[in-house]
Scaffold this active site. Structure first.
Site, PDB file in Angstrom:
ATOM      1  N   LYS A  88      -2.017  -1.607  -4.277  1.00 43.99           N
ATOM      2  CA  LYS A  88      -1.337  -2.264  -2.900  1.00 43.99           C
ATOM      3  C   LYS A  88      -0.667  -3.263  -4.223  1.00 43.99           C
ATOM      4  O   LYS A  88      -1.009  -4.561  -4.620  1.00 43.99           O
ATOM      5  CB  LYS A  88      -1.984  -3.260  -2.475  1.00 43.99           C
ATOM      6  CG  LYS A  88      -1.832  -3.201  -0.666  1.00 43.99           C
ATOM      7  CD  LYS A  88      -3.087  -3.328  -0.250  1.00 43.99           C
ATOM      8  CE  LYS A  88      -2.326  -4.212   1.066  1.00 43.99           C
ATOM      9  NZ  LYS A  88      -4.073  -5.127   2.212  1.00 43.99           N
TER      10      LYS A  88
HETATM   11  O1  G3P Z   1      -4.077  -6.728   4.716  1.00 44.06           O
HETATM   12  C1  G3P Z   1      -2.941  -7.065   5.693  1.00 44.06           C
HETATM   13  C2  G3P Z   1      -3.148  -7.399   6.787  1.00 44.06           C
HETATM   14  O2  G3P Z   1      -3.913  -6.927   7.276  1.00 44.06           O
HETATM   15  C3  G3P Z   1      -3.123  -8.857   6.957  1.00 44.06           C
HETATM   16  O3  G3P Z   1      -3.374  -9.003   8.536  1.00 44.06           O
HETATM   17  O4  G3P Z   1      -4.013 -10.401  10.057  1.00 44.06           O
HETATM   18  O5  G3P Z   1      -3.769 -11.110   8.160  1.00 44.06           O
HETATM   19  O6  G3P Z   1      -1.725 -10.844   9.068  1.00 44.06           O
HETATM   20  P1  G3P Z   1      -4.076 -10.260   8.915  1.00 44.06           P
END
Ligand code: G3P
Length: 217
Positions: A88
């Site tokens: 990633k």
């Molecule tokens: O892995 C990236 C992503 O899904 C982050 O989610 O909830 O931190 O905006 P969030």
């Protein structure tokens, strides 16, 4: 549409896997830190444990570096853990260069921190396996995250890009449904959002009635 779980928590990954619908896992530095994983050896071991649970599914492991040479070095180490690891990489200039390098060297990538169609085009041009638009964070900033998924899906289809759209930053079950409708190839979700798909009050009421009537049989 594939289902990934967005966590580094082994118990939650196991629970989603046991449900029989899990296609993979995504992690990020915030999710790893939440599990208390510290130091290179512990990080590599944790990814190994995740890969063992998901078997054939893809596991996104994020680099911490931001310059080309270090991203490559870090990504190679991550990719060597297991054939299901997807490196990633953030949507930055050196990240795009690194994605192209990984593509040319048969290492699969997930381009993360994507918030616009332009960034998604760049990720696809570099050959990213997955592109991760963060739809919940877009919603938080008063834009429409699902609309971005639909826009990227349309562009990729017109242009014939092979990069898979991985809807990330999912906050609820409705997001999953809307992303499926908008043409996402993958949704990566917290366990609660996946389990949220199960819920409907009429299911609960109907089941209670069936169980009550079953006693009369
Ligand atoms: O892995 C990236 C992503 O899904 C982050 O989610 O909830 O931190 O905006 P969030």
């Amino acid at each position: 549409m594939k289902f990934f779980i967005d966590t580094a928590n082994l118990a939650q990954i196991q629970e989603a896997h046991d449900l029989g619908i899990l296609d993979g896992v995504t992690t990020n530095p915030s999710l790893m830190a939440k599990e208390g994983i510290k130091g290179e050896a512990a990080i590599l071991q944790h990814y190994k444990s995740i890969c063992e649970i998901v078997g054939d599914g893809d596991v996104s492991a994020e680099v911490f570096s931001t310059d080309f040479a270090s991203i490559i070095e870090e990504g190679k180490k991550l990719a060597a853990i297991d054939s299901n690891i997807v490196v990633k990489v953030p949507m930055i200039k050196d990240g795009v260069k690194a994605i192209k390098w990984f593509t040319d060297n048969n290492i699969r990538t997930n381009c993360t921190l994507v918030f616009s169609a332009g960034q998604a085009i760049l990720a696809a041009k570099a050959g990213a396996t997955y592109v991760s638009p963060f739809i919940g964070r877009i919603d938080d900033s008063s834009w429409d995250g699902v609309e971005l998924i639909a826009q990227i899906a349309q562009i990729y289809s017109i242009q014939g890009f092979k990069t898979e759209i991985l809807a990330a930053s999912i906050r609820n079950a409705l997001h999953i449904v809307k992303c499926a409708e908008a043409g996402a190839d993958v949704c990566t979700c917290p366990l609660d959002s996946i389990l949220g798909l199960l819920k409907h009050p009429l299911t609960d009421i109907g089941l209670a009635k069936f169980l009550e009537d079953a006693k009369k049989m």
